[in-house]
Design an enzyme around this catalytic site. Structure first.
Site, short mmCIF file in Angstrom:
data_model
loop_
_atom_site.label_atom_id
_atom_site.label_comp_id
_atom_site.label_asym_id
_atom_site.label_seq_id
_atom_site.Cartn_x
_atom_site.Cartn_y
_atom_site.Cartn_z
N LYS A 21 0.82 -1.23 -0.13
CA LYS A 21 0.04 -0.13 0.03
C LYS A 21 0.85 1.14 -0.02
O LYS A 21 2.09 1.26 0.27
CB LYS A 21 -1.12 -0.09 1.28
CG LYS A 21 -2.09 -1.18 1.17
CD LYS A 21 -2.99 -0.89 2.28
CE LYS A 21 -3.96 -2.02 2.23
NZ LYS A 21 -4.96 -2.09 3.38
N TYR A 37 -12.40 -1.91 -4.36
CA TYR A 37 -12.97 -2.09 -2.99
C TYR A 37 -14.56 -2.21 -3.03
O TYR A 37 -15.13 -1.61 -1.88
CB TYR A 37 -12.36 -1.08 -2.32
CG TYR A 37 -10.92 -1.33 -1.78
CD1 TYR A 37 -10.64 -2.41 -1.03
CD2 TYR A 37 -9.87 -0.55 -2.14
CE1 TYR A 37 -9.58 -2.80 -0.43
CE2 TYR A 37 -8.47 -0.95 -1.89
CZ TYR A 37 -8.34 -2.02 -0.99
OH TYR A 37 -7.21 -2.18 -0.48
N ASN A 52 -2.08 0.31 7.04
CA ASN A 52 -1.30 -0.86 7.35
C ASN A 52 -0.68 -1.73 6.51
O ASN A 52 -0.49 -2.78 6.76
CB ASN A 52 -2.50 -1.76 8.00
CG ASN A 52 -3.54 -2.25 7.04
OD1 ASN A 52 -3.41 -1.93 5.57
ND2 ASN A 52 -4.58 -2.60 7.26
N HIS A 84 -2.14 -5.65 1.59
CA HIS A 84 -3.69 -6.08 1.33
C HIS A 84 -3.23 -7.54 0.78
O HIS A 84 -2.14 -7.76 0.00
CB HIS A 84 -4.35 -5.25 0.33
CG HIS A 84 -5.60 -5.94 -0.16
ND1 HIS A 84 -6.64 -5.88 0.41
CD2 HIS A 84 -5.54 -6.89 -1.27
CE1 HIS A 84 -7.68 -6.63 -0.09
NE2 HIS A 84 -6.94 -7.22 -1.14
N GLU A 142 -9.74 -10.57 -7.79
CA GLU A 142 -8.53 -9.46 -7.43
C GLU A 142 -7.40 -9.58 -8.39
O GLU A 142 -6.94 -8.46 -8.83
CB GLU A 142 -8.05 -9.53 -6.14
CG GLU A 142 -9.33 -9.18 -5.21
CD GLU A 142 -8.66 -8.99 -3.63
OE1 GLU A 142 -9.49 -8.38 -2.88
OE2 GLU A 142 -7.72 -9.61 -3.25
#
Length: 199
Positions: A71, A111, A174, A177, A188
């Protein structure tokens, strides 16, 4: 006795040749298979991801593919190499990888499952804020293996040695993913990669 995933065609070629010879001796086959035909059959099995399980006491090895995203908070801090090292140390192989910059709309589609959640807009803005690195990982039980090495969403609750424990800044930022299931992984991966990009 465990049978590992076999990348050497010669072993499987020999096994398949003996099986064809057995069929011919017992008159189940009335025509010949040349070497090219046998290799073509092996290619068919491999390309279609049919994993061989030798029946005599062997345990089936579940080889999976899953999507991983490094990310913006991690790419901004130049952590791609460090995160890749942790993934590979966990037994995962990176078979496709590219650095891209999503638009907010593209992040929103990816998402979409979270559209009704209060954090959806903030998440999409975050994922579009900086470049990301998208990856396809392959390995035995890759989905669960990846999620284990990622660690809990909240880095405070993540186990020591996990990616989020070491690198995540917060629950929102965080660092990584990972797909949470086979159906999710299939969607995905196809969102970011074509079959020709996975080698």
């Amino acid at each position: 006795k465990y049978i590992q995933w076999i990348s050497n065609y010669d072993y499987l070629y020999l096994k398949l040749s003996y099986f064809i010879l057995y069929l011919k001796i017992n008159k189940y086959l009335s025509f010949d298979f040349d070497r090219l035909t046998i290799y073509s059959l092996l290619n068919f099995f491999f390309i279609n991801e049919i994993y061989f399980n030798i029946s005599l006491g062997a345990k089936k090895m579940v080889v999976q593919r899953t999507l991983s995203i490094i990310k913006p908070d991690a790419t901004r801090r130049n952590l791609t190499g460090a995160i890749n090292q942790k993934l590979e140390n966990a037994g995962l192989r990176i078979i496709a990888q590219k650095r891209i910059k999503l638009s907010k709309e593209q992040a929103g589609i990816f998402y979409l499952v979270h559209k009704e959640r209060p954090f959806y807009d903030e998440l999409c803005s975050f994922m579009a804020s900086e470049p990301i690195v998208v990856q396809v990982l392959e390995g035995e039980d890759a989905i669960s293996s990846n999620r284990k090495v990622m660690g809990a969403t909240n880095p405070v609750e993540a186990d020591d040695g996990t990616i989020r424990k070491e690198f995540a800044l917060s629950i929102g930022e965080n660092s990584v993913h990972g797909s949470d299931g086979e159906t999710t992984a299939a969607f995905e991966i196809s969102y970011f990669f074509s079959g020709l990009e996975m080698v």
